[in-house]
Design an enzyme around this catalytic site. Structure first.
Site, PDB file in Angstrom:
ATOM      1  N   ARG A 108      54.181  35.203  -1.040  1.00  0.00           N
ATOM      2  CA  ARG A 108      54.687  36.362  -1.933  1.00  0.00           C
ATOM      3  C   ARG A 108      55.771  35.837  -2.995  1.00  0.00           C
ATOM      4  O   ARG A 108      55.322  34.710  -3.299  1.00  0.00           O
ATOM      5  CB  ARG A 108      56.173  36.705  -0.937  1.00  0.00           C
ATOM      6  CG  ARG A 108      56.697  37.988  -1.861  1.00  0.00           C
ATOM      7  CD  ARG A 108      58.226  37.854  -0.658  1.00  0.00           C
ATOM      8  NE  ARG A 108      58.206  39.408  -0.830  1.00  0.00           N
ATOM      9  CZ  ARG A 108      59.952  40.053  -0.739  1.00  0.00           C
ATOM     10  NH1 ARG A 108      60.862  38.539  -0.561  1.00  0.00           N
ATOM     11  NH2 ARG A 108      60.577  41.041  -0.672  1.00  0.00           N
TER      12      ARG A 108
ATOM     13  N   GLY B 250      63.115  47.267   2.960  1.00  0.00           N
ATOM     14  CA  GLY B 250      64.128  45.896   3.541  1.00  0.00           C
ATOM     15  C   GLY B 250      65.144  46.562   4.148  1.00  0.00           C
ATOM     16  O   GLY B 250      65.637  46.771   5.170  1.00  0.00           O
ATOM     17  N   ARG B 251      66.384  47.148   3.095  1.00  0.00           N
ATOM     18  CA  ARG B 251      67.420  47.753   3.594  1.00  0.00           C
ATOM     19  C   ARG B 251      66.913  48.706   4.514  1.00  0.00           C
ATOM     20  O   ARG B 251      68.360  48.637   5.647  1.00  0.00           O
ATOM     21  CB  ARG B 251      68.382  48.376   2.696  1.00  0.00           C
ATOM     22  CG  ARG B 251      68.827  46.729   1.752  1.00  0.00           C
ATOM     23  CD  ARG B 251      69.501  47.317   0.497  1.00  0.00           C
ATOM     24  NE  ARG B 251      68.586  47.793  -0.786  1.00  0.00           N
ATOM     25  CZ  ARG B 251      68.816  48.273  -1.809  1.00  0.00           C
ATOM     26  NH1 ARG B 251      69.819  48.118  -2.222  1.00  0.00           N
ATOM     27  NH2 ARG B 251      67.955  48.396  -2.879  1.00  0.00           N
TER      28      ARG B 251
ATOM     29  N   TYR C  14      63.674  29.950  -4.350  1.00  0.00           N
ATOM     30  CA  TYR C  14      63.366  29.063  -3.990  1.00  0.00           C
ATOM     31  C   TYR C  14      61.600  27.485  -4.488  1.00  0.00           C
ATOM     32  O   TYR C  14      61.314  27.926  -5.277  1.00  0.00           O
ATOM     33  CB  TYR C  14      62.815  29.417  -2.467  1.00  0.00           C
ATOM     34  CG  TYR C  14      64.181  30.097  -1.693  1.00  0.00           C
ATOM     35  CD1 TYR C  14      64.896  29.630  -1.063  1.00  0.00           C
ATOM     36  CD2 TYR C  14      64.002  31.786  -1.953  1.00  0.00           C
ATOM     37  CE1 TYR C  14      66.418  30.331  -1.147  1.00  0.00           C
ATOM     38  CE2 TYR C  14      65.038  32.766  -1.415  1.00  0.00           C
ATOM     39  CZ  TYR C  14      65.994  31.669  -1.268  1.00  0.00           C
ATOM     40  OH  TYR C  14      67.590  32.978  -0.739  1.00  0.00           O
TER      41      TYR C  14
ATOM     42  N   GLN D  46      57.783  33.989   8.093  1.00  0.00           N
ATOM     43  CA  GLN D  46      57.462  33.700   6.513  1.00  0.00           C
ATOM     44  C   GLN D  46      58.577  31.942   6.331  1.00  0.00           C
ATOM     45  O   GLN D  46      59.599  31.977   6.792  1.00  0.00           O
ATOM     46  CB  GLN D  46      58.549  34.719   5.827  1.00  0.00           C
ATOM     47  CG  GLN D  46      58.727  33.961   4.357  1.00  0.00           C
ATOM     48  CD  GLN D  46      59.152  35.116   3.171  1.00  0.00           C
ATOM     49  OE1 GLN D  46      60.718  34.534   3.538  1.00  0.00           O
ATOM     50  NE2 GLN D  46      59.527  35.683   2.583  1.00  0.00           N
TER      51      GLN D  46
END
Length: 371
Positions: free
Chosen positions: A241, A326-327, A194, A104
């Site tokens: 994304r 994710g987690r 971002y 990424q």
């Protein structure tokens, strides 16, 4: 113990994404872990990703395509010879485990600090300071003794019109480095506040030139970056994304029209996938799903913990073709096996998520260790 996933679960069905044939649809979301000393991918990170090679596809932690794109200390970059060698090590280890890797590319824009950038002022779409603070170095001088600390954000410098082509070219150069290092492709991080998101968001982008104002102008930077990277490595090795209406990192968006414009512009390029951060009850999730002609990947972010039942349901109901998790991947390197067998999951150690050594990173138990 939970109920095992049946063999015919939609989550376990194979899927073609770009050039890849994925064995299932439970993909590993990008996860910042701050373990790259000197901003170069290292052997410990190679071990971490190799342990999780059973993910259908690994999306790496967000990695800066240029030095000025670095958000946090000890985050790997994709712009130097040393970093390319580090990613090559990671790609080899993941492929040895029969896995797949997309790196990424994350230019942080204003989500940075001069102490992280050796004294330089962060850049952004516009000179709008984020609220809050960020973890950075205690000094901007890398040649002095310094430690991690927390400092308030500064007001970024708006990118000048003449600078934007160099930033776009930086993404394309990083994409080439990643693929030449052995990665299967790259993902453009246009989410979570971002740089690409800073151009898309009408509440942050105050520009009056061709990169600001209308939805088409605000989408222009993302489209130019995607086009440059697709021309460099092939569109089928590229994904993007986005996270519409996500206020993370101080983003303000009053409408999501720009994402319809963005999808319309990207669709003809033939990208490997569109990766959306949202939940099934948000209008834009289904709207973009309908508009996107290719593979649609969904991440539910922190709205809900990713259970095997919920993720399978999203695919069964046609909300997405694949999901990123994710987690659960942090603490369960063999997550899909646990889901297949209905096994209990390890709990992630919250204190070791960011920075540190192997503890809370590569030392989580596999099922065969527990046995």
């Amino acid at each position: 113990m939970s109920t095992p996933l049946p063999d015919d679960s939609p989550l376990l069905a194979p899927l073609r994404v770009g050039r890849l044939e994925l064995p299932h649809r439970a993909l590993m979301a990008p996860l910042t872990r701050n373990r790259a000393d000197g901003d170069v991918p290292n052997e410990m990170q190679a071990e971490y990703y190799a342990q999780r090679a059973s993910a259908g596809l690994i999306f790496s932690e967000g990695s800066q395509p240029q030095r000025m794109g670095q958000a946090y200390p000890n985050v790997p970059g994709v712009h130097s010879v040393e970093q390319k060698a580090g990613w090559a090590r990671i790609a080899r280890r993941v492929h040895d485990g029969q896995g797949h890797l997309f790196v990424q590319l994350m230019h942080s824009g204003r989500i940075s600090h001069p102490h992280t950038l050796d004294g330089a002022t962060p850049v952004a779409s516009s000179a709008v300071r984020p609220e809050g603070s960020i973890v950075t170095w205690s000094s901007p001088d890398p040649d002095t003794e310094r430690e991690l600390t927390t400092l308030d954000y500064v007001t970024p410098r708006a990118l000048e019109l003449a600078e934007i082509p160099d930033v776009v070219a930086g993404y394309a150069h990083a994409a080439r480095l990643a693929v030449d290092a052995g990665a299967d492709g790259v993902e453009l991080h246009g989410a979570n506040g971002y740089l690409i998101h800073q151009f898309l968001a009408d509440g942050i982008n105050r520009r009056t030139d061709r990169y600001g104002g209308t939805a088409a102008n605000r989408a222009r930077f993302a489209v130019e970056v995607a086009r440059a990277c697709a021309e460099e490595i092939g569109a089928d090795r590229l994904g993007i994304r986005v996270s519409p209406l996500n206020p993370f990192n101080g983003i303000v968006e009053n409408d999501d029209e720009v994402y319809d414009v963005l999808v319309d512009a990207l669709a003809p390029m033939g990208l490997a996938y569109l990766h959306v951060v949202g939940t099934r009850n948000q209008d834009f999730v289904l709207r973009l799903r309908k508009a996107w002609p290719g593979i649609y990947v969904l991440n539910t972010n922190f709205e809900e913990y990713s259970t095997r039942e919920d993720m399978a349901g999203l695919i069964a109901d046609g909300v997405a073709d694949a999901v990123t998790v994710g987690r659960p991947w942090i603490a369960n390197p063999d997550l899909v096996r646990r889901w297949r067998e209905g096994a209990a999951e390890n709990e992630p150690d919250q204190g070791s998520l960011y920075g540190g050594d192997h503890r809370g990173y590569t030392d989580y138990a596999f099922l065969h260790d527990a046995a």
